[in-house]
Structure formats: structure tokens, C-alpha cells
Scaffold this motif. Structure first.
Motif, PDB file in Angstrom:
ATOM      1  N   UNK A  64      38.129  20.279  34.247  1.00 18.65           N
ATOM      2  CA  UNK A  64      36.951  21.081  33.914  1.00 18.65           C
ATOM      3  C   UNK A  64      37.344  22.076  32.830  1.00 18.65           C
ATOM      4  N   UNK A  65      36.383  22.529  32.021  1.00 18.48           N
ATOM      5  CA  UNK A  65      36.727  23.477  30.956  1.00 18.48           C
ATOM      6  C   UNK A  65      37.427  24.709  31.520  1.00 18.48           C
ATOM      7  N   UNK A  66      38.556  25.059  30.918  1.00 19.19           N
ATOM      8  CA  UNK A  66      39.325  26.199  31.403  1.00 19.19           C
ATOM      9  C   UNK A  66      40.341  26.590  30.338  1.00 19.19           C
ATOM     10  N   UNK A  67      40.742  27.846  30.377  1.00 18.11           N
ATOM     11  CA  UNK A  67      41.809  28.302  29.499  1.00 18.11           C
ATOM     12  C   UNK A  67      43.152  27.795  30.012  1.00 18.11           C
ATOM     13  N   UNK A  68      44.127  27.748  29.115  1.00 18.59           N
ATOM     14  CA  UNK A  68      45.440  27.300  29.529  1.00 18.59           C
ATOM     15  C   UNK A  68      46.105  28.322  30.452  1.00 18.59           C
ATOM     16  N   UNK A  69      46.921  27.815  31.321  1.00 20.06           N
ATOM     17  CA  UNK A  69      47.649  28.664  32.254  1.00 20.06           C
ATOM     18  C   UNK A  69      48.958  29.115  31.627  1.00 20.06           C
ATOM     19  N   UNK A  70      49.389  30.335  31.914  1.00 17.99           N
ATOM     20  CA  UNK A  70      50.690  30.766  31.393  1.00 17.99           C
ATOM     21  C   UNK A  70      51.824  30.047  32.110  1.00 17.99           C
ATOM     22  N   UNK A  71      52.851  29.750  31.377  1.00 11.37           N
ATOM     23  CA  UNK A  71      54.043  29.159  31.970  1.00 11.37           C
ATOM     24  C   UNK A  71      54.839  30.267  32.658  1.00 11.37           C
ATOM     25  N   UNK A  72      55.243  30.038  33.911  1.00 12.37           N
ATOM     26  CA  UNK A  72      56.064  31.057  34.583  1.00 12.37           C
ATOM     27  C   UNK A  72      57.300  31.386  33.747  1.00 12.37           C
ATOM     28  N   UNK A  73      57.603  32.661  33.617  1.00 14.34           N
ATOM     29  CA  UNK A  73      58.687  33.087  32.733  1.00 14.34           C
ATOM     30  C   UNK A  73      60.034  32.497  33.135  1.00 14.34           C
ATOM     31  N   UNK A  74      60.234  32.272  34.423  1.00 11.35           N
ATOM     32  CA  UNK A  74      61.519  31.775  34.897  1.00 11.35           C
ATOM     33  C   UNK A  74      61.546  30.251  35.031  1.00 11.35           C
ATOM     34  N   UNK A  75      60.504  29.573  34.536  1.00  8.51           N
ATOM     35  CA  UNK A  75      60.446  28.119  34.655  1.00  8.51           C
ATOM     36  C   UNK A  75      61.503  27.475  33.769  1.00  8.51           C
ATOM     37  N   UNK A  76      62.142  26.448  34.291  1.00  5.30           N
ATOM     38  CA  UNK A  76      63.134  25.690  33.534  1.00  5.30           C
ATOM     39  C   UNK A  76      62.569  24.359  33.054  1.00  5.30           C
ATOM     40  N   UNK A  77      61.325  24.075  33.397  1.00  6.34           N
ATOM     41  CA  UNK A  77      60.705  22.813  33.007  1.00  6.34           C
ATOM     42  C   UNK A  77      59.784  23.016  31.817  1.00  6.34           C
ATOM     43  N   UNK A  78      59.481  21.926  31.143  1.00  3.49           N
ATOM     44  CA  UNK A  78      58.497  21.921  30.070  1.00  3.49           C
ATOM     45  C   UNK A  78      57.108  21.850  30.691  1.00  3.49           C
ATOM     46  N   UNK A  79      56.178  22.573  30.125  1.00  2.00           N
ATOM     47  CA  UNK A  79      54.796  22.561  30.618  1.00  2.00           C
ATOM     48  C   UNK A  79      53.889  22.011  29.540  1.00  2.00           C
ATOM     49  N   UNK A  80      53.174  20.957  29.871  1.00  4.56           N
ATOM     50  CA  UNK A  80      52.170  20.374  28.991  1.00  4.56           C
ATOM     51  C   UNK A  80      50.811  20.514  29.659  1.00  4.56           C
ATOM     52  N   UNK A  81      49.797  20.874  28.859  1.00  2.00           N
ATOM     53  CA  UNK A  81      48.455  21.019  29.417  1.00  2.00           C
ATOM     54  C   UNK A  81      47.483  20.175  28.601  1.00  2.00           C
ATOM     55  N   UNK A  82      46.657  19.435  29.324  1.00  2.00           N
ATOM     56  CA  UNK A  82      45.682  18.554  28.709  1.00  2.00           C
ATOM     57  C   UNK A  82      44.285  18.986  29.150  1.00  2.00           C
ATOM     58  N   UNK A  83      43.304  18.800  28.272  1.00  4.81           N
ATOM     59  CA  UNK A  83      41.931  19.230  28.566  1.00  4.81           C
ATOM     60  C   UNK A  83      40.987  18.049  28.372  1.00  4.81           C
TER      61      UNK A  83
END
Length: 259
Positions: A56-75
Motif C-alpha cells: 500500500x502507498x507508504x513512505x520508506x522505513x528508516x534502516x535501523x542504525x545498528x543493522x548489518x544487513x542491506x535493506x531494499x524497499x519496493x513500492x
């Protein structure tokens, strides 16, 4: 279709990650943000990428600062079903394993991924594994599932019925599938939109000669919503999906071993 956005380039890691995590958000910002934070708290180098599909339409989520993984977001331009969303995410899987997680998964206990990988290391013919799903509040384990056939639905209501010792399929709230097996099966069947996709996939994995296993040493809490128990719309969709599943099994093999 909005372009993919990558918010982190990890570069080289000491060891190659082994799993890509797929999460679909239906406007569930708080749940997905909590799940991302929990995944980051695991500090697990096996998690190479988390793909969030915004249905559903939404703004992107922030990546947790301590995350060690790559974050990809699709809309998505328009809402898609469970199968189509996770199949879209799988197009960005570059690891040997692909994990499908609901936003309402809670890592209440220890990291389940090392236990899951231990199970597949011990049994190389496992095509899919899953942790034990615990119910919120009681922390009772959700039972193993047999194939949902008309006869099975009747048996469940008879005195003395017990769930099977081994599952016939794994619940889509949290399952980890070999990427090559998922690809060979063309992923989830997109003719299912909300229910029975996980049943269908589990049966096809087994039909291809791969095993599935619910790994008792891995546990997570499933904050299940049970929408189909409360709203007629979802009950109707559930019934339609069951009919689709039964007709598919009968069409593929009139003497299907699943019936």
C-alpha cells in the motif's frame, strides 16, 4: 512502478550471507519497523538482505542504525497478493536461502537462524524449514499442519483428533526455503492471493523430492491476527483458496497422495 531503493551498500563481508528475508507491509509501519529492529538486534551476518515490499502507498522505513544487513524497499503501484509480493522480493535474492516472514513475528527467544541452518546442514535434502510458531500470551506451540482436505476438515472435529507428528507444509508466517528449489518451482503460485499459498508450496517442495521440517529448537512468537475468523470477506477468500487448492491437486493427479 517506483524504482527499488537501496539504503545501504554493505561491501565485502568476512563470510557470505546465507539468507535473504522478505517482508510485505500492508501499511503496517510500526510492525515492520519493529521487525527490522529485531532482525538488526540479532547481529547475524547470515542475513544479507531484507526486502520490504510496500503493498500500500507508504513512505520508506528508516534502516535501523545498528543493522548489518542491506535493506531494499519496493513500492507496488497497486496491491498484490501474498504470492506475487514475495515472488517480487525473490527477484532480489542473491543468497542460497530465502526466508518469508510476516510483519507480526516476534523474536521473543534466541536467534532462530543458526538453529535452522544447523538443521539443513545435518540434512542436506531439506528444501524448506521453519521455526516453531508460538501463540502470544500462552506461548503454546501452534500445531503441525496436515494437508487441508475435506476429509481432514471433518477429522479435526471428531473426538480424539490429534495433529500430525510431522507437518505436511510450513506456515507462511515464517518459512525458509532453498533459493534454487524456490526458483525451480517458479515460487509461490500467484493464482492464490491470501490463503493456501504456503500449503501449495510445501506440497510441491515435497513432490520434487525435498524434505520439509519444523525445527523444534528454533522458536518465535507469531502475533497472529486471525482475520478470517472475524470478517466474512476473509472467510470467503479462505474458502475460495481451499477450493482452488483442491481442484489443483485433483487436476495435477486424480489419485493424488495428498487426498
Amino acid at each position: 512502478m517506483a524504482p527499488l531503493s537501496a539504503v545501504l551498500d554493505l561491501g565485502q563481508q568476512a563470510s557470505a550471507p546465507r539468507v535473504t528475508v522478505s517482508v510485505v507491509s500492508h501499511g503496517q509501519r510500526s510492525l515492520v519497523a519493529s521487525l527490522l529492529a529485531q532482525l538488526a538486534d540479532l547481529h547475524d551476518s547470515d542475513i544479507g538482505r531484507v526486502v520490504v515490499v510496500h503493498n500500500l502507498p507508504d513512505d520508506e522505513l528508516p534502516r535501523p542504525q545498528h543493522a548489518e544487513f542491506e535493506l531494499l524497499q519496493m513500492h507496488n503501484e497497486k496491491p498484490l497478493g501474498f504470492s506475487a509480493n514475495h515472488n517480487r522480493a525473490f527477484a532480489h535474492c542473491a543468497t542460497p536461502w530465502f526466508a518469508v516472514l510476516n510483519p507480526d513475528i516476534d523474536f521473543h527467544f534466541d536467534n532462530p537462524f543458526p538453529v535452522l541452518f544447523g538443521a539443513v546442514a545435518a540434512e542436506p535434502r531439506l528444501g524448506a524449514v521453519a521455526p516453531v510458531l508460538l501463540q502470544p500470551g500462552t506461548l503454546h506451540a501452534e500445531p503441525n499442519r496436515g494437508v487441508v482436505t475435506p476429509l481432514e476438515l471433518i477429522r479435526r472435529r471428531l473426538p480424539g483428533w490429534r495433529p500430525p507428528a510431522e507437518p505436511s507444509w510450513l506456515v507462511g508466517a515464517f518459512m525458509m526455503v532453498r533459493a534454487d528449489v524456490f526458483a525451480s518451482l517458479d515460487g509461490f503460485d500467484e493464482r492464490f492471493r491470501l490463503y493456501c499459498e504456503d500449503i501449495d508450496l510445501g506440497l510441491r517442495v515435497r513432490d520434487e523430492g525435498w524434505g520439509i521440517q519444523r525445527v523444534n529448537g528454533a522458536r518465535v512468537v507469531h502475533q497472529t491476527q486471525r482475520s478470517s475468523h472475524r470478517r466474512f470477506k476473509y472467510t470467503l477468500m479462505h474458502l475460495i483458496s481451499l477450493l482452488q487448492l483442491w481442484f489443483k491437486l485433483l487436476r495435477d493427479c486424480s489419485c493424488s497422495p495428498h487426498f
